[in-house]
Design a protein around this motif. Structure first.
Motif, PDB file in Angstrom:
ATOM      1  N   GLY A  17       0.820  -1.210   0.000  1.00 33.96           N
ATOM      2  CA  GLY A  17       0.000   0.000   0.000  1.00 33.96           C
ATOM      3  C   GLY A  17       0.850   1.254   0.000  1.00 33.96           C
ATOM      4  O   GLY A  17       0.518   2.244  -0.664  1.00 33.96           O
ATOM      5  N   THR A  18       1.957   1.220   0.731  1.00 35.87           N
ATOM      6  CA  THR A  18       2.868   2.369   0.762  1.00 35.87           C
ATOM      7  C   THR A  18       3.427   2.648  -0.623  1.00 35.87           C
ATOM      8  O   THR A  18       3.449   3.798  -1.072  1.00 35.87           O
ATOM      9  CB  THR A  18       4.019   2.115   1.756  1.00 35.87           C
ATOM     10  N   THR A  20       2.203   1.674  -3.642  1.00 33.34           N
ATOM     11  CA  THR A  20       1.205   2.106  -4.622  1.00 33.34           C
ATOM     12  C   THR A  20       0.763   3.550  -4.362  1.00 33.34           C
ATOM     13  O   THR A  20       0.552   4.307  -5.309  1.00 33.34           O
ATOM     14  CB  THR A  20      -0.006   1.148  -4.673  1.00 33.34           C
ATOM     15  N   ALA A  21       0.668   3.946  -3.100  1.00 36.83           N
ATOM     16  CA  ALA A  21       0.328   5.349  -2.793  1.00 36.83           C
ATOM     17  C   ALA A  21       1.467   6.269  -3.241  1.00 36.83           C
ATOM     18  O   ALA A  21       1.227   7.338  -3.820  1.00 36.83           O
ATOM     19  CB  ALA A  21       0.060   5.515  -1.297  1.00 36.83           C
ATOM     20  N   GLY A  24       1.394   6.610  -6.899  1.00 33.61           N
ATOM     21  CA  GLY A  24       0.276   7.467  -7.278  1.00 33.61           C
ATOM     22  C   GLY A  24       0.630   8.936  -7.137  1.00 33.61           C
ATOM     23  O   GLY A  24       0.276   9.759  -7.983  1.00 33.61           O
ATOM     24  N   ASP A  25       1.351   9.260  -6.065  1.00 33.65           N
ATOM     25  CA  ASP A  25       1.773  10.649  -5.857  1.00 33.65           C
ATOM     26  C   ASP A  25       2.721  11.122  -6.951  1.00 33.65           C
ATOM     27  O   ASP A  25       2.654  12.272  -7.383  1.00 33.65           O
ATOM     28  CB  ASP A  25       2.477  10.805  -4.499  1.00 33.65           C
ATOM     29  N   ASN A  29      -2.309   9.613 -10.003  1.00 31.50           N
ATOM     30  CA  ASN A  29      -3.514   8.848  -9.665  1.00 31.50           C
ATOM     31  C   ASN A  29      -4.594   9.191 -10.674  1.00 31.50           C
ATOM     32  O   ASN A  29      -4.771  10.356 -11.026  1.00 31.50           O
ATOM     33  CB  ASN A  29      -3.997   9.203  -8.251  1.00 31.50           C
ATOM     34  N   LYS A  48      -0.205   4.558 -13.457  1.00 28.46           N
ATOM     35  CA  LYS A  48       0.929   4.946 -12.610  1.00 28.46           C
ATOM     36  C   LYS A  48       2.240   4.602 -13.314  1.00 28.46           C
ATOM     37  O   LYS A  48       3.031   3.786 -12.857  1.00 28.46           O
ATOM     38  CB  LYS A  48       0.849   4.236 -11.252  1.00 28.46           C
ATOM     39  N   ASP A  71      -5.471  -0.884 -12.532  1.00 29.34           N
ATOM     40  CA  ASP A  71      -5.124  -1.644 -11.329  1.00 29.34           C
ATOM     41  C   ASP A  71      -4.499  -2.989 -11.680  1.00 29.34           C
ATOM     42  O   ASP A  71      -3.482  -3.381 -11.109  1.00 29.34           O
ATOM     43  CB  ASP A  71      -6.353  -1.866 -10.440  1.00 29.34           C
TER      44      ASP A  71
END
Length: 177
Positions: A17-18, A20-21, A24-25, A29, A48, A71
């Protein structure tokens, strides 16, 4: 235990999760329409940071990719890259944040470039904090690395956004040390 074995055992997580976030940044996103990435010489890019070099599907400027397709392809591309990256990291003390930072770097510049980098060399030598620093800075500690593009005149030009990403990767890499 090899890094790949740490992944199989669930000690390190693929596509965390870290990560992929973070991607995204830095990669965007909701970037569902394929665009020509100016920093990559017009390379068609979507989601991404998915390009023709990483996607199993054609990446054509102007095409629309659904969130579900993004995704699915992102997870496949990120996991494949992380497994390749795991093969060049020999230091078994690498934690999730460091692995995620190296994964972001590899996603942006390519696994071969990351594996051949001074940063991975230092990390493999047991100097994780120094390797994290090397994601953004040359050995002199003053010169940015992995943050330049070649302009139309053939000159290397610092891109502040790329250097900001390298600094963020270095920070993520050091988190939890």
């Amino acid at each position: 235990m090899s890094l790949r074995n740490k992944i199989v055992a669930g000690v390190l997580v693929l596509c965390s999760g870290t990560l992929t976030a973070f991607l995204g940044d830095w990669e965007g996103n909701g970037q569902n329409v394929v665009y020509a990435d100016k920093l990559a010489g017009g390379l068609p890019t979507v989601c991404k940071g998915i390009t023709r070099h990483t996607s199993p599907d054609p990446v054509v400027v102007g095409d629309y990719w659904s969130a579900a397709r993004c995704d699915q392809v992102e997870q496949m591309v990120i996991q494949k890259g992380q497994l390749q990256l795991a093969d060049c990291i020999t230091n078994q003390q690498v934690g999730q944040n460091t692995f995620d930072a190296l994964s972001s770097h590899a996603h942006n510049v390519g696994v071969p470039g990351t594996c051949a980098s001074r940063a991975v060399g230092l990390i493999n030598a047991g100097r994780i904090a120094d390797g994290c620093q090397a994601l953004a800075w040359a050995a002199d500690g003053k010169t940015p690395v992995w943050a330049f593009v070649t302009n139309a005149q053939g000159k290397k030009v610092l891109v502040r956004g790329l250097h900001a990403r390298r600094l963020a990767e270095a920070d993520l890499c050091r988190a939890g040390l």
